[in-house]
Design an enzyme around this catalytic site. Sequence first.
Site, PDB file in Angstrom:
ATOM      1  N   LYS A 151     -29.784  -3.920  28.081  1.00 13.49           N
ATOM      2  CA  LYS A 151     -30.645  -4.113  29.175  1.00 13.49           C
ATOM      3  C   LYS A 151     -31.102  -2.624  29.761  1.00 13.49           C
ATOM      4  O   LYS A 151     -31.645  -2.886  30.644  1.00 13.49           O
ATOM      5  CB  LYS A 151     -29.138  -4.204  30.264  1.00 13.49           C
ATOM      6  CG  LYS A 151     -28.175  -5.598  29.665  1.00 13.49           C
ATOM      7  CD  LYS A 151     -27.347  -5.695  30.701  1.00 13.49           C
ATOM      8  CE  LYS A 151     -26.270  -4.953  30.483  1.00 13.49           C
ATOM      9  NZ  LYS A 151     -25.617  -4.872  29.782  1.00 13.49           N
ATOM     10  N   ARG A 208     -20.541  -7.740  36.962  1.00 15.47           N
ATOM     11  CA  ARG A 208     -19.591  -8.272  35.388  1.00 15.47           C
ATOM     12  C   ARG A 208     -18.644  -9.622  35.876  1.00 15.47           C
ATOM     13  O   ARG A 208     -18.228  -9.491  35.239  1.00 15.47           O
ATOM     14  CB  ARG A 208     -19.789  -6.719  35.653  1.00 15.47           C
ATOM     15  CG  ARG A 208     -20.098  -6.321  34.013  1.00 15.47           C
ATOM     16  CD  ARG A 208     -19.638  -4.837  33.657  1.00 15.47           C
ATOM     17  NE  ARG A 208     -19.802  -4.007  32.785  1.00 15.47           N
ATOM     18  CZ  ARG A 208     -20.635  -3.377  32.599  1.00 15.47           C
ATOM     19  NH1 ARG A 208     -21.369  -3.338  33.805  1.00 15.47           N
ATOM     20  NH2 ARG A 208     -20.973  -2.926  30.946  1.00 15.47           N
ATOM     21  N   ARG A 228     -25.723   3.291  19.154  1.00 19.05           N
ATOM     22  CA  ARG A 228     -26.289   4.348  20.371  1.00 19.05           C
ATOM     23  C   ARG A 228     -25.473   5.378  20.150  1.00 19.05           C
ATOM     24  O   ARG A 228     -25.064   6.050  20.648  1.00 19.05           O
ATOM     25  CB  ARG A 228     -26.018   3.691  20.762  1.00 19.05           C
ATOM     26  CG  ARG A 228     -26.973   3.879  22.469  1.00 19.05           C
ATOM     27  CD  ARG A 228     -26.988   2.605  23.330  1.00 19.05           C
ATOM     28  NE  ARG A 228     -25.495   2.152  24.277  1.00 19.05           N
ATOM     29  CZ  ARG A 228     -25.561   0.642  24.901  1.00 19.05           C
ATOM     30  NH1 ARG A 228     -26.232   0.643  25.429  1.00 19.05           N
ATOM     31  NH2 ARG A 228     -24.257   0.734  25.654  1.00 19.05           N
ATOM     32  N   ARG A 253     -21.501   8.578  24.146  1.00 18.35           N
ATOM     33  CA  ARG A 253     -20.776   8.042  24.407  1.00 18.35           C
ATOM     34  C   ARG A 253     -19.579   7.481  23.860  1.00 18.35           C
ATOM     35  O   ARG A 253     -19.738   7.390  23.249  1.00 18.35           O
ATOM     36  CB  ARG A 253     -21.412   6.999  25.594  1.00 18.35           C
ATOM     37  CG  ARG A 253     -22.929   7.111  27.054  1.00 18.35           C
ATOM     38  CD  ARG A 253     -22.511   6.034  27.447  1.00 18.35           C
ATOM     39  NE  ARG A 253     -22.346   4.794  27.564  1.00 18.35           N
ATOM     40  CZ  ARG A 253     -22.447   3.196  27.650  1.00 18.35           C
ATOM     41  NH1 ARG A 253     -24.463   2.968  28.059  1.00 18.35           N
ATOM     42  NH2 ARG A 253     -22.286   2.384  27.931  1.00 18.35           N
ATOM     43  N   ARG A 257     -14.600  -4.173  24.325  1.00 19.90           N
ATOM     44  CA  ARG A 257     -16.029  -4.360  25.599  1.00 19.90           C
ATOM     45  C   ARG A 257     -16.929  -5.723  25.596  1.00 19.90           C
ATOM     46  O   ARG A 257     -16.621  -6.358  26.626  1.00 19.90           O
ATOM     47  CB  ARG A 257     -16.541  -3.132  25.560  1.00 19.90           C
ATOM     48  CG  ARG A 257     -16.841  -1.561  26.099  1.00 19.90           C
ATOM     49  CD  ARG A 257     -16.524  -0.783  25.847  1.00 19.90           C
ATOM     50  NE  ARG A 257     -19.008  -1.020  26.633  1.00 19.90           N
ATOM     51  CZ  ARG A 257     -19.757  -0.312  25.894  1.00 19.90           C
ATOM     52  NH1 ARG A 257     -19.899   0.602  24.835  1.00 19.90           N
ATOM     53  NH2 ARG A 257     -20.579  -0.053  26.388  1.00 19.90           N
TER      54      ARG A 257
END
Length: 197
Positions: free
Chosen positions: A14, A89, A128, A134, A146
């Site tokens: 996204k 969300r 990532r 992160r 998640r």
Amino acid sequence: MINLVLFGPPGAGKGTQAAFLSRAYKLIHLSTGDILREEIAADTPIGQTAKDIICRGELVPDSMVIDLIQEKLDKNPRANGFLFDGFPRTVPQAEALDTLLIHYGRSVSAMLSLEVEKEELIARLMNRGTTSGRDDDSNHSIIENRIEIYNQKTAPLISYYRNAGKYESINGTGTIEEITSRLKALIEKLPQDRKSR
Ligand code: AMP
């Protein structure tokens, strides 16, 4: 005028696609994840509350992200349109977004849903995590959490937008350029009445 919800599980791409699309269509890119990370970096009260929740891979309270989005809409009354990334969300967030947009004489033009298999999502997020810094990307069990929360709380939005006639599914695998082209082709085919507010 066009207001897009870019949708998909964590790792669907996204953020990457939002950057291209917001530039191509001159839309204001609103990523609640980015806004929350800015609040954490600035050590604001919102950031302090959000920090542990995000580290666990859970969702922050609806009211928190709805207020943040309202603030951004208030600040940009003359925007050409908005690209929502990572918001809504939950169903209450989607309902709140509809109400907020009505207030500004706008509406969601389309919800663009990037479809990617779970194994690929996990691989992308772990990858990532090696560069993003992160915490929520570097730990396998947080990533699983998640995706689980996405399935429980976020995936029901597919029915919400399908019932409103605004759900558009896009294959989220392939090169970044291929996915951008699929998204652009879809946006350009949207009927004019859905782009007018
Ligand atoms: P993202 O960058 O979109 O992956 O978001 C990172 C984290 O921020 C999420 O895992 C949630 O903890 C939090 N977050 C971002 N957007 C929302 C939202 N719309 N509702 C609740 N929590 C959110």
